[in-house]
Design a protein around this motif. Structure first.
Motif: not given
Length: 91
Positions: A59-69, A71-76
């Motif tokens: 679901x969307x929540x899983x996609x959001x969680x994946x995207x937040x994890x 490494x590119x996202x975590x590095x800003x």
């Protein structure tokens, strides 16, 4: 499971962040097992300017969680991230 497209635009000057985190990003794509396709957006000179990923997740929540994890996202790296439901029709 539904598919979700993740469309990311790099922040200005993000090339160093992208290069420093590329190996971890590629490992994440491979190791999570939910990526259907992925690749960078490029400028006219071939420089990477963002990312397009398609995920097969619950679901969307899983996609959001994946995207937040990612490494590119975590590095800003990203200036913006859009997550949209996507339906494969051809290919």
């Amino acid at each position: 499971m539904p598919l979700f497209a993740i469309i990311c635009d790099d922040r200005p000057g993000g090339q160093e962040i992208r290069a420093a985190n590329r190996a971890a990003h590629l490992d994440y794509l491979r190791d999570t097992g939910v990526v259907v396709l992925a690749g960078p957006f490029q400028d006219d000179a071939g420089g990477m300017t963002g990312s397009l990923l398609v995920l097969d997740v619950a679901d969307r929540a899983a996609a959001e969680t994946w995207a937040a994890g990612d490494p590119y996202a975590r590095a800003g790296l990203f200036a913006s991230v859009a997550i949209r439901p996507w339906k494969k029709v051809v290919g």
